[in-house]
Design an enzyme around this catalytic site. Structure first.
Site, short mmCIF file in Angstrom:
data_model
loop_
_atom_site.label_atom_id
_atom_site.label_comp_id
_atom_site.label_asym_id
_atom_site.label_seq_id
_atom_site.Cartn_x
_atom_site.Cartn_y
_atom_site.Cartn_z
N ASP A 155 179.72 16.31 70.92
CA ASP A 155 179.90 14.88 71.16
C ASP A 155 181.12 14.41 70.37
O ASP A 155 181.04 14.25 69.14
CB ASP A 155 178.65 14.09 70.72
CG ASP A 155 177.42 14.36 71.61
OD1 ASP A 155 177.40 15.40 72.31
OD2 ASP A 155 176.49 13.54 71.59
N LYS A 218 179.56 8.74 76.74
CA LYS A 218 178.46 8.27 75.89
C LYS A 218 178.86 6.93 75.30
O LYS A 218 180.02 6.74 74.92
CB LYS A 218 178.23 9.35 74.81
CG LYS A 218 177.31 8.97 73.67
CD LYS A 218 177.05 10.19 72.77
CE LYS A 218 176.37 9.82 71.46
NZ LYS A 218 176.16 10.95 70.56
N LYS A 254 175.37 9.11 78.75
CA LYS A 254 174.47 9.15 77.59
C LYS A 254 174.53 7.83 76.83
O LYS A 254 175.47 7.59 76.07
CB LYS A 254 174.86 10.31 76.66
CG LYS A 254 174.02 10.38 75.37
CD LYS A 254 174.33 11.62 74.54
CE LYS A 254 173.64 11.58 73.17
NZ LYS A 254 173.95 12.73 72.32
O1 LIG Z 1 173.96 9.87 69.16
C1 LIG Z 1 172.95 9.37 68.76
C2 LIG Z 1 172.88 8.18 67.91
O2 LIG Z 1 173.56 8.36 66.73
C3 LIG Z 1 171.47 7.84 67.64
O3 LIG Z 1 171.40 6.54 67.19
P1 LIG Z 1 170.00 5.96 66.63
O4 LIG Z 1 169.83 6.60 65.28
O5 LIG Z 1 170.23 4.49 66.55
O6 LIG Z 1 168.93 6.34 67.57
#
Ligand SMILES: O=C[C@H](O)COP(=O)(O)O
Length: 318
Positions: A155, A218, A254
């Protein structure tokens, strides 16, 4: 995963023509939130579908081999086996789509999954996540190291400075280099929409990222003050649709950052179904990036099966 998006030469004319009708986007986002009325008997199936699309994530300064190991175990068995059994799903191999960790924890995750005999992919954020403010050389090296350690998905964060100043050619060149550094690993490009200013910029950045060969686009790192929102998702999935209509290449989506509840996960699935169709409802084209969503989904499934709500301590770590 399906055939990869090979990208295309940068089409600056297409990028410069982009205009987004904000009012129409907001209205559509409202509509979709109202459409999430799955019949009760289908909800558990939809929730299980959401589970299979989660990139189960930990991106914290205090990550250790121990908590990464627990995350991996949860990813391989995301829903209690007695609950799966009650739904006749115990043999269906329900897992999350991937685990997502910082580059320095990739080796831990690969080791834990291997020990558990799991082929679940490890995804890693790279390129100076979350701000992307390190030299290009450093960012490229980081991608190569994560791949070397066994990450099968990377990513990357786009360079917001380039996007905000309209340097689309430079952004395209960087993302092409990241794609090359990824090699066989699939690349998800994080736009960090909370820092892009306008929907028009979000659409343009989506197009440029896809032209440069992103397998997924994403929304966010989860570290900006605004993360995955439905209006911004409408803009991005329409860019995906337009790119598909023009090139025939399918790019995944995503949403990530701040997605915490089962109810939200159902809205995200509805949005994908209505805007892009059933093919975008599976992990090869849709992921939910989330660190704390699974617990609520599992609780809702528990409620579906038992008619009661479980306390959080009754569910293993999610
Ligand atoms: O890529 C994923 C995100 O960093 C997740 O974010 P979150 O911790 O708010 O679910």
């Amino acid at each position: 995963m399906s055939a990869r998006n090979p990208g295309m030469p940068l089409d600056l004319q297409w990028v410069s023509k982009v205009r987004v009708n904000t009012q129409a986007v907001l209205k559509r986002a409202q509509q979709i939130q109202g459409h999430n009325k799955n019949k009760k008997q289908w909800q558990a199936a939809w929730l299980l579908r959401a589970v299979t699309c989660i990139d189960l994530t930990t991106l914290a300064g205090d990550d250790t081999p121990g908590n990464v190991h627990r995350l991996c175990m949860k990813a391989t068995q995301p829903v209690r086996s007695d609950l799966l059994k009650s739904m006749d799903m115990q043999d269906k191999g329900v897992t999350t789509a991937a685990v997502c960790v910082y580059p320095s924890r990739v080796a831990d995750a690969v080791k834990a999954l291997k020990a558990a005999n799991s082929s679940l992919p490890v995804a890693s954020v790279a390129t100076g996540f979350p701000a992307g403010q390190t030299s290009l050389k450093t960012r490229l090296e980081e991608v190569r190291m994560a791949v070397e350690d066994g990450a099968m998905e990377i990513d990357i964060v786009i360079n917001r400075t380039l996007a905000l100043t309209g340097q689309w050619e430079a952004m395209y060149d960087e993302v092409c280099q990241f794609r090359e550094a990824c090699g066989e690993a699939h690349m998800k490009s994080i736009l960090a929409i909370g820092e892009l200013g306008t929907y028009t910029n979000v659409y343009k950045a989506s197009l440029v990222a896809m032209m440069a060969g992103s397998d997924f686009i994403k929304t966010s790192t989860g570290k900006e003050s605004v993360n995955a929102t439905y209006p911004v998702a409408i803009v991005m999935v329409r860019a995906i649709r337009d790119y598909f209509l023009k090139t025939g290449h399918k790019v995944g989506f995503k949403p990530a950052g701040g997605i915490r509840t089962a109810k939200e996960s159902l809205v995200w699935l509805t949005l994908m179904k209505e805007e892009l169709g059933d093919e975008w409802l599976s992990p090869h084209l849709f992921r939910l990036g989330a660190s704390s969503l699974l617990a609520d989904i599992e609780r809702q499934i528990y409620h579906y099966v038992t008619g009661r709500y479980a306390a959080y301590h009754q569910m293993p770590m999610a």
